[in-house]
Design a protein around this motif. Structure first.
Motif, PDB file in Angstrom:
ATOM      1  N   VAL A  90     -12.295  -1.396   1.578  1.00 41.89           N
ATOM      2  CA  VAL A  90     -12.015  -1.487   3.009  1.00 41.89           C
ATOM      3  C   VAL A  90     -10.561  -1.897   3.167  1.00 41.89           C
ATOM      4  O   VAL A  90     -10.136  -2.889   2.570  1.00 41.89           O
ATOM      5  N   THR A  91      -9.787  -1.124   3.923  1.00 44.11           N
ATOM      6  CA  THR A  91      -8.410  -1.516   4.230  1.00 44.11           C
ATOM      7  C   THR A  91      -8.158  -1.359   5.718  1.00 44.11           C
ATOM      8  O   THR A  91      -8.735  -0.487   6.371  1.00 44.11           O
ATOM      9  N   VAL A  92      -7.316  -2.230   6.233  1.00 40.44           N
ATOM     10  CA  VAL A  92      -6.878  -2.175   7.629  1.00 40.44           C
ATOM     11  C   VAL A  92      -5.360  -2.199   7.571  1.00 40.44           C
ATOM     12  O   VAL A  92      -4.766  -3.078   6.944  1.00 40.44           O
ATOM     13  N   ASP A  93      -4.716  -1.227   8.223  1.00 41.03           N
ATOM     14  CA  ASP A  93      -3.274  -1.075   8.152  1.00 41.03           C
ATOM     15  C   ASP A  93      -2.644  -1.131   9.536  1.00 41.03           C
ATOM     16  O   ASP A  93      -3.213  -0.601  10.488  1.00 41.03           O
ATOM     17  N   TRP A  94      -1.457  -1.745   9.610  1.00 34.51           N
ATOM     18  CA  TRP A  94      -0.684  -1.774  10.851  1.00 34.51           C
ATOM     19  C   TRP A  94       0.733  -1.330  10.541  1.00 34.51           C
ATOM     20  O   TRP A  94       1.318  -1.759   9.541  1.00 34.51           O
ATOM     21  N   ASN A  95       1.294  -0.497  11.403  1.00 33.32           N
ATOM     22  CA  ASN A  95       2.709  -0.135  11.383  1.00 33.32           C
ATOM     23  C   ASN A  95       3.306  -0.590  12.693  1.00 33.32           C
ATOM     24  O   ASN A  95       2.779  -0.279  13.770  1.00 33.32           O
ATOM     25  N   PHE A  96       4.396  -1.336  12.628  1.00 31.61           N
ATOM     26  CA  PHE A  96       5.101  -1.769  13.829  1.00 31.61           C
ATOM     27  C   PHE A  96       6.498  -1.162  13.792  1.00 31.61           C
ATOM     28  O   PHE A  96       7.187  -1.235  12.771  1.00 31.61           O
ATOM     29  N   ALA A 131      -5.692  -4.646  -4.441  1.00 29.79           N
ATOM     30  CA  ALA A 131      -4.357  -5.097  -4.022  1.00 29.79           C
ATOM     31  C   ALA A 131      -3.291  -4.513  -4.947  1.00 29.79           C
ATOM     32  O   ALA A 131      -2.251  -4.036  -4.473  1.00 29.79           O
ATOM     33  N   LYS A 132      -3.530  -4.518  -6.256  1.00 29.69           N
ATOM     34  CA  LYS A 132      -2.565  -3.974  -7.213  1.00 29.69           C
ATOM     35  C   LYS A 132      -2.367  -2.476  -6.995  1.00 29.69           C
ATOM     36  O   LYS A 132      -1.244  -1.973  -7.003  1.00 29.69           O
ATOM     37  N   PHE A 172      -9.776 -11.082   2.249  1.00 30.20           N
ATOM     38  CA  PHE A 172      -8.965  -9.870   2.215  1.00 30.20           C
ATOM     39  C   PHE A 172      -7.605 -10.203   1.618  1.00 30.20           C
ATOM     40  O   PHE A 172      -7.048 -11.270   1.904  1.00 30.20           O
ATOM     41  N   PHE A 173      -7.028  -9.285   0.823  1.00 31.70           N
ATOM     42  CA  PHE A 173      -5.637  -9.457   0.416  1.00 31.70           C
ATOM     43  C   PHE A 173      -4.760  -9.090   1.603  1.00 31.70           C
ATOM     44  O   PHE A 173      -5.216  -8.443   2.557  1.00 31.70           O
ATOM     45  N   HIS A 174      -3.489  -9.480   1.576  1.00 35.55           N
ATOM     46  CA  HIS A 174      -2.549  -9.162   2.644  1.00 35.55           C
ATOM     47  C   HIS A 174      -1.228  -8.745   2.018  1.00 35.55           C
ATOM     48  O   HIS A 174      -0.610  -9.517   1.290  1.00 35.55           O
ATOM     49  N   ILE A 175      -0.801  -7.504   2.294  1.00 33.25           N
ATOM     50  CA  ILE A 175       0.468  -6.974   1.796  1.00 33.25           C
ATOM     51  C   ILE A 175       1.356  -6.676   2.998  1.00 33.25           C
ATOM     52  O   ILE A 175       0.894  -6.143   4.004  1.00 33.25           O
ATOM     53  N   ARG A 176       2.636  -7.003   2.861  1.00 34.09           N
ATOM     54  CA  ARG A 176       3.602  -6.708   3.925  1.00 34.09           C
ATOM     55  C   ARG A 176       4.807  -6.018   3.299  1.00 34.09           C
ATOM     56  O   ARG A 176       5.228  -6.347   2.201  1.00 34.09           O
ATOM     57  N   TYR A 196       5.208  -3.000   7.979  1.00 36.04           N
ATOM     58  CA  TYR A 196       3.879  -2.537   7.588  1.00 36.04           C
ATOM     59  C   TYR A 196       3.069  -3.705   7.054  1.00 36.04           C
ATOM     60  O   TYR A 196       3.566  -4.504   6.272  1.00 36.04           O
ATOM     61  N   ASP A 197       1.834  -3.810   7.500  1.00 37.68           N
ATOM     62  CA  ASP A 197       0.900  -4.808   6.988  1.00 37.68           C
ATOM     63  C   ASP A 197      -0.383  -4.104   6.587  1.00 37.68           C
ATOM     64  O   ASP A 197      -0.863  -3.225   7.305  1.00 37.68           O
ATOM     65  N   GLN A 198      -0.933  -4.508   5.448  1.00 39.66           N
ATOM     66  CA  GLN A 198      -2.221  -3.980   5.005  1.00 39.66           C
ATOM     67  C   GLN A 198      -3.087  -5.145   4.543  1.00 39.66           C
ATOM     68  O   GLN A 198      -2.636  -6.011   3.801  1.00 39.66           O
ATOM     69  N   TYR A 199      -4.317  -5.139   5.018  1.00 37.55           N
ATOM     70  CA  TYR A 199      -5.341  -6.075   4.562  1.00 37.55           C
ATOM     71  C   TYR A 199      -6.397  -5.240   3.853  1.00 37.55           C
ATOM     72  O   TYR A 199      -6.702  -4.132   4.281  1.00 37.55           O
ATOM     73  N   GLY A 200      -6.968  -5.761   2.783  1.00 35.07           N
ATOM     74  CA  GLY A 200      -7.974  -4.988   2.076  1.00 35.07           C
ATOM     75  C   GLY A 200      -8.922  -5.860   1.282  1.00 35.07           C
ATOM     76  O   GLY A 200      -8.611  -7.000   0.928  1.00 35.07           O
ATOM     77  N   THR A 201     -10.093  -5.298   1.003  1.00 33.25           N
ATOM     78  CA  THR A 201     -11.108  -5.982   0.209  1.00 33.25           C
ATOM     79  C   THR A 201     -12.072  -4.952  -0.359  1.00 33.25           C
ATOM     80  O   THR A 201     -12.025  -3.775   0.003  1.00 33.25           O
TER      81      THR A 201
END
Length: 126
Positions: free
Chosen positions: A108-114, A56-57, A84-88, A96-101
């Motif tokens: 593992v990260t999952v990213d979304w752009n809206f 996350a850092k 998972f952490f959650h960054i916005r 932008y949203d990112q989840y990661g672990t």
């Protein structure tokens, strides 16, 4: 020029046939740049995060360097029993949203752009 991976006797053929076999994975073409003189994909100077908090850092710093603004780390989320952490954040008209672990040593990260402000009539229908 055509080359093959080996002869019927199992001997190497092709432009590197006379080269001695590599004694370790660290000397493979992927790490030494191969015969083309370009750096291999394993030449990157990367240290992987060992924990979800470390990841996350690192992700926050990376996103800041990419110009994302108003970054905040939100409450952790659980998916399939894994935290998972959650960054916005935002960048221009994009949110932008990112989840990661880190799972078994793998990041593992999952990213979304809206995109906001995109006219409804011009959105793809498929």
């Amino acid at each position: 020029m055509l080359t093959s991976c080996g002869s019927e006797k199992g001997e190497p053929t092709g432009p590197d046939a006379s080269a001695p076999p590599s004694s370790s994975p660290s000397e493979s073409p992927a790490t030494t740049g191969g015969s083309g003189g370009t750096a291999g994909i394993l030449d990157a100077d990367i240290t992987l995060a060992e924990t979800t908090n470390e990841l996350a850092k690192v992700s926050m710093k990376t996103l800041e360097s990419q110009g994302y603004e108003n970054l905040e780390q939100l409450a952790d989320a659980k998916f399939g029993g894994v935290t998972f952490f959650h960054i916005r954040g935002k960048s221009g008209n994009r949110s932008y949203d990112q989840y990661g672990t880190v799972i078994d040593g793998s990041q593992v990260t999952v990213d979304w752009n809206f995109i906001s402000g995109w006219p409804i009539g011009s959105r793809p229908t498929r």
